[in-house]
Design a protein around this motif. Structure first.
Motif, PDB file in Angstrom:
ATOM      1  N   THR A  70      -0.146  14.327  41.551  1.00  0.00           N
ATOM      2  CA  THR A  70       0.510  15.510  42.096  1.00  0.00           C
ATOM      3  C   THR A  70       1.317  16.224  41.013  1.00  0.00           C
ATOM      4  O   THR A  70       1.670  15.648  39.982  1.00  0.00           O
ATOM      5  CB  THR A  70       1.463  15.142  43.242  1.00  0.00           C
ATOM      6  N   LYS A  71       1.621  17.464  41.286  1.00  0.00           N
ATOM      7  CA  LYS A  71       2.505  18.187  40.381  1.00  0.00           C
ATOM      8  C   LYS A  71       3.923  17.626  40.507  1.00  0.00           C
ATOM      9  O   LYS A  71       4.249  16.929  41.483  1.00  0.00           O
ATOM     10  CB  LYS A  71       2.503  19.671  40.735  1.00  0.00           C
ATOM     11  N   PRO A  72       4.795  17.875  39.555  1.00  0.00           N
ATOM     12  CA  PRO A  72       6.183  17.433  39.667  1.00  0.00           C
ATOM     13  C   PRO A  72       6.842  17.998  40.925  1.00  0.00           C
ATOM     14  O   PRO A  72       6.585  19.131  41.333  1.00  0.00           O
ATOM     15  CB  PRO A  72       6.824  18.004  38.393  1.00  0.00           C
ATOM     16  N   GLY A  73       7.674  17.169  41.554  1.00  0.00           N
ATOM     17  CA  GLY A  73       8.407  17.602  42.724  1.00  0.00           C
ATOM     18  C   GLY A  73       7.579  17.708  43.985  1.00  0.00           C
ATOM     19  O   GLY A  73       7.998  18.348  44.953  1.00  0.00           O
ATOM     20  N   SER A  74       6.435  17.067  44.012  1.00  0.00           N
ATOM     21  CA  SER A  74       5.534  17.206  45.148  1.00  0.00           C
ATOM     22  C   SER A  74       5.956  16.331  46.325  1.00  0.00           C
ATOM     23  O   SER A  74       6.498  15.243  46.158  1.00  0.00           O
ATOM     24  CB  SER A  74       4.118  16.807  44.728  1.00  0.00           C
ATOM     25  N   ASP A  75       5.661  16.832  47.550  1.00  0.00           N
ATOM     26  CA  ASP A  75       5.899  16.048  48.763  1.00  0.00           C
ATOM     27  C   ASP A  75       4.582  15.524  49.346  1.00  0.00           C
ATOM     28  O   ASP A  75       4.521  15.117  50.495  1.00  0.00           O
ATOM     29  CB  ASP A  75       6.636  16.885  49.810  1.00  0.00           C
ATOM     30  N   ILE A  76       3.514  15.536  48.547  1.00  0.00           N
ATOM     31  CA  ILE A  76       2.203  15.035  48.978  1.00  0.00           C
ATOM     32  C   ILE A  76       2.160  13.531  48.762  1.00  0.00           C
ATOM     33  O   ILE A  76       2.443  13.047  47.657  1.00  0.00           O
ATOM     34  CB  ILE A  76       1.079  15.727  48.193  1.00  0.00           C
ATOM     35  N   HIS A  77       1.779  12.794  49.806  1.00  0.00           N
ATOM     36  CA  HIS A  77       1.769  11.335  49.697  1.00  0.00           C
ATOM     37  C   HIS A  77       0.454  10.692  50.102  1.00  0.00           C
ATOM     38  O   HIS A  77       0.258   9.495  49.886  1.00  0.00           O
ATOM     39  CB  HIS A  77       2.912  10.741  50.527  1.00  0.00           C
ATOM     40  N   ASP A  78      -0.455  11.447  50.719  1.00  0.00           N
ATOM     41  CA  ASP A  78      -1.771  10.907  51.029  1.00  0.00           C
ATOM     42  C   ASP A  78      -2.763  12.064  51.105  1.00  0.00           C
ATOM     43  O   ASP A  78      -2.382  13.242  51.016  1.00  0.00           O
ATOM     44  CB  ASP A  78      -1.774  10.099  52.334  1.00  0.00           C
ATOM     45  N   VAL A  79      -4.041  11.730  51.260  1.00  0.00           N
ATOM     46  CA  VAL A  79      -5.080  12.759  51.232  1.00  0.00           C
ATOM     47  C   VAL A  79      -4.922  13.737  52.389  1.00  0.00           C
ATOM     48  O   VAL A  79      -5.236  14.926  52.257  1.00  0.00           O
ATOM     49  CB  VAL A  79      -6.478  12.102  51.234  1.00  0.00           C
ATOM     50  N   GLN A  80      -4.421  13.272  53.537  1.00  0.00           N
ATOM     51  CA  GLN A  80      -4.217  14.183  54.657  1.00  0.00           C
ATOM     52  C   GLN A  80      -3.258  15.319  54.290  1.00  0.00           C
ATOM     53  O   GLN A  80      -3.355  16.423  54.834  1.00  0.00           O
ATOM     54  CB  GLN A  80      -3.691  13.420  55.872  1.00  0.00           C
ATOM     55  N   ASP A  81      -2.361  15.045  53.368  1.00  0.00           N
ATOM     56  CA  ASP A  81      -1.413  16.076  52.933  1.00  0.00           C
ATOM     57  C   ASP A  81      -2.062  17.133  52.044  1.00  0.00           C
ATOM     58  O   ASP A  81      -1.397  18.104  51.651  1.00  0.00           O
ATOM     59  CB  ASP A  81      -0.246  15.433  52.172  1.00  0.00           C
ATOM     60  N   PHE A  82      -3.354  16.959  51.701  1.00  0.00           N
ATOM     61  CA  PHE A  82      -4.041  17.940  50.866  1.00  0.00           C
ATOM     62  C   PHE A  82      -4.274  19.256  51.623  1.00  0.00           C
ATOM     63  O   PHE A  82      -4.523  20.289  51.006  1.00  0.00           O
ATOM     64  CB  PHE A  82      -5.390  17.402  50.391  1.00  0.00           C
ATOM     65  N   LYS A  83      -4.239  19.222  52.948  1.00  0.00           N
ATOM     66  CA  LYS A  83      -4.489  20.427  53.739  1.00  0.00           C
ATOM     67  C   LYS A  83      -3.512  21.531  53.341  1.00  0.00           C
ATOM     68  O   LYS A  83      -2.310  21.314  53.227  1.00  0.00           O
ATOM     69  CB  LYS A  83      -4.343  20.127  55.234  1.00  0.00           C
ATOM     70  N   GLY A  84      -4.060  22.712  53.129  1.00  0.00           N
ATOM     71  CA  GLY A  84      -3.240  23.861  52.783  1.00  0.00           C
ATOM     72  C   GLY A  84      -2.777  23.886  51.337  1.00  0.00           C
ATOM     73  O   GLY A  84      -2.004  24.768  50.964  1.00  0.00           O
ATOM     74  N   ARG A  85      -3.265  22.959  50.534  1.00  0.00           N
ATOM     75  CA  ARG A  85      -2.802  22.872  49.141  1.00  0.00           C
ATOM     76  C   ARG A  85      -3.867  23.382  48.165  1.00  0.00           C
ATOM     77  O   ARG A  85      -5.042  23.520  48.487  1.00  0.00           O
ATOM     78  CB  ARG A  85      -2.449  21.428  48.794  1.00  0.00           C
ATOM     79  N   LYS A  86      -3.419  23.589  46.925  1.00  0.00           N
ATOM     80  CA  LYS A  86      -4.307  24.005  45.843  1.00  0.00           C
ATOM     81  C   LYS A  86      -4.745  22.757  45.078  1.00  0.00           C
ATOM     82  O   LYS A  86      -3.907  22.017  44.535  1.00  0.00           O
ATOM     83  CB  LYS A  86      -3.578  24.977  44.916  1.00  0.00           C
ATOM     84  N   LEU A  87      -6.050  22.550  45.029  1.00  0.00           N
ATOM     85  CA  LEU A  87      -6.613  21.343  44.428  1.00  0.00           C
ATOM     86  C   LEU A  87      -7.456  21.703  43.212  1.00  0.00           C
ATOM     87  O   LEU A  87      -8.344  22.565  43.292  1.00  0.00           O
ATOM     88  CB  LEU A  87      -7.478  20.598  45.450  1.00  0.00           C
ATOM     89  N   ALA A  88      -7.200  21.054  42.096  1.00  0.00           N
ATOM     90  CA  ALA A  88      -8.006  21.273  40.891  1.00  0.00           C
ATOM     91  C   ALA A  88      -9.411  20.735  41.125  1.00  0.00           C
ATOM     92  O   ALA A  88      -9.587  19.587  41.543  1.00  0.00           O
ATOM     93  CB  ALA A  88      -7.355  20.579  39.698  1.00  0.00           C
TER      94      ALA A  88
END
Length: 366
Positions: A152-170
């Motif tokens: 994750t990027k610094p300061g991220s609140d993403i903790h599992d794959v389900q949290d990928f929703k609505g996010r920008k993914l490389a």
């Protein structure tokens, strides 16, 4: 691995919520020149292969004198393995060890005739086929444990794959990291329209994470320690999954394999490639010191954390499992509109099927 560089701006793009603009992929992954020449390359590649010989002809058991190959050796891995394992006596001349690893770069090198043998995962041969370039898989090492994790990027609140929703993914369409991401999304039941896939090549992932231009990027296990050391204190972290990129393979242009002398040299190279990986797996202390510490500038502890996750090399006598996995991958890409549907059997040159397995002890033949 060299120290992580500070964030630098990336060229901006505007991927849609439902996928990625294909023109962006062609320019970012292949380069403008390669993209401009795609339409005419397929016929030339096929004609070049036909002009040199029959790609289905039996392999010669002897490499003719004077035969040369250019071989991919990303970060000098092949030369170092061969040196440490005592495998340097090749029956042909390596005209150049090319420091190249990313799938799009390998495809471009194949096209430019500056590379004869590449070492990649399963997705680059699919991408090459989609672009109309004829290349074949000649050796396979099966990967049973994940080689990649999500950072994750610094300061991220993403903790599992389900949290990928609505996010920008490389996302790199033509590299192993891309299929790992797609398989993780499918496994989690997340549709492509629920995320923003940002088209980048893997060598841009770290910069994009550091700059906060993406929320998540798949990193190789070997990249994570240095990234976390620098950005972990700033809130960056990693997410493990059980998603596996099954294939570590050797492949070559059809024009190379239609040349009887070069095909024989490729067949002679495969056993040494397999034995080099077995040696590194069986000698982790030496490999940590000579490769990760001396050439990648990692600490011994970081090196040990990487080799602790290393896959045992497995060279299957039959490629049936590999073909099935490759077909699933091609179908997954087709579902997202990234390639057209096709049967992947044409990607495998079965003349080479048993060579790697026969060169290693039975415990590595699976």
């Amino acid at each position: 691995m060299p120290p992580l560089s500070p964030p630098s701006p990336l060229s901006s793009s505007s991927p849609s919520r439902s996928g990625v603009d294909r023109r962006v992929f062609l320019s970012s992954l292949l380069g403008v020149a390669a993209a401009a020449g795609l339409s005419g390359c397929a016929g030339a590649d096929a004609a070049d292969a036909r002009s040199q010989g029959d790609i289905s002809a039996p392999l010669s058991g002897k490499v003719p004198r004077g035969t040369k190959l250019t071989v991919a050796s990303y970060q000098g891995v092949q030369q170092l393995q061969f040196k440490l394992a005592g495998l340097s006596g090749l029956p042909f001349t390596v005209s150049d060890w090319v420091n190249i690893g990313a799938g799009p770069d390998v495809i471009n090198a194949f096209r430019a005739k500056s590379l004869d043998v590449g070492n990649n995962a399963g997705i680059p041969p699919i991408q090459a086929h989609f672009q109309g370039f004829d290349a074949k898989i000649v050796a396979i090492n099966i990967t049973r444990k994940p080689n990649y994790l999500f950072a994750t990027k610094p300061g991220s609140d993403i903790h599992d794959v389900q949290d990928f929703k609505g996010r920008k993914l490389a996302f790199s369409q033509g590299q192993a990291q891309g299929v790992v991401l797609l398989r993780a999304l499918k496994q989690a039941g997340i549709a492509y329209g629920d995320v923003t896939l940002v088209p980048l090549t893997s060598n841009q992932f770290l910069t994009a994470l550091q700059a906060g231009q993406v929320d998540v990027a798949p990193l190789a296990n070997s990249q994570a320690p240095a990234y976390l050391k620098q950005y972990g204190p700033k809130g960056a972290h990693t997410i493990d999954t059980d998603v596996v990129d099954l294939l570590n393979l050797l492949w070559a242009p059809a024009s190379v394999l239609a040349d009887r002398a070069k095909a024989a040299a490729v067949a002679a190279y495969i056993p040494r490639w397999a034995k080099g990986q077995v040696w590194a797996y069986e000698h982790p202390d030496a490999w940590n010191k000579e490769f990760y510490v001396k050439t990648q500038n990692l600490t011994l502890a970081q090196a040990q954390s990487i080799t602790a996750l290393a896959n045992k090399p497995l060279f299957p006598p039959s490629w049936d499992e590999a073909v099935k996995w490759e077909q699933e991958t091609a179908d997954l890409l087709a579902e997202g509109g990234f390639v057209k549907e096709f049967k992947v059997d044409s990607l495998f040159d079965r003349r080479f099927e048993a060579i790697a397995a026969k060169s290693v002890p039975a415990e590595y033949q699976r």
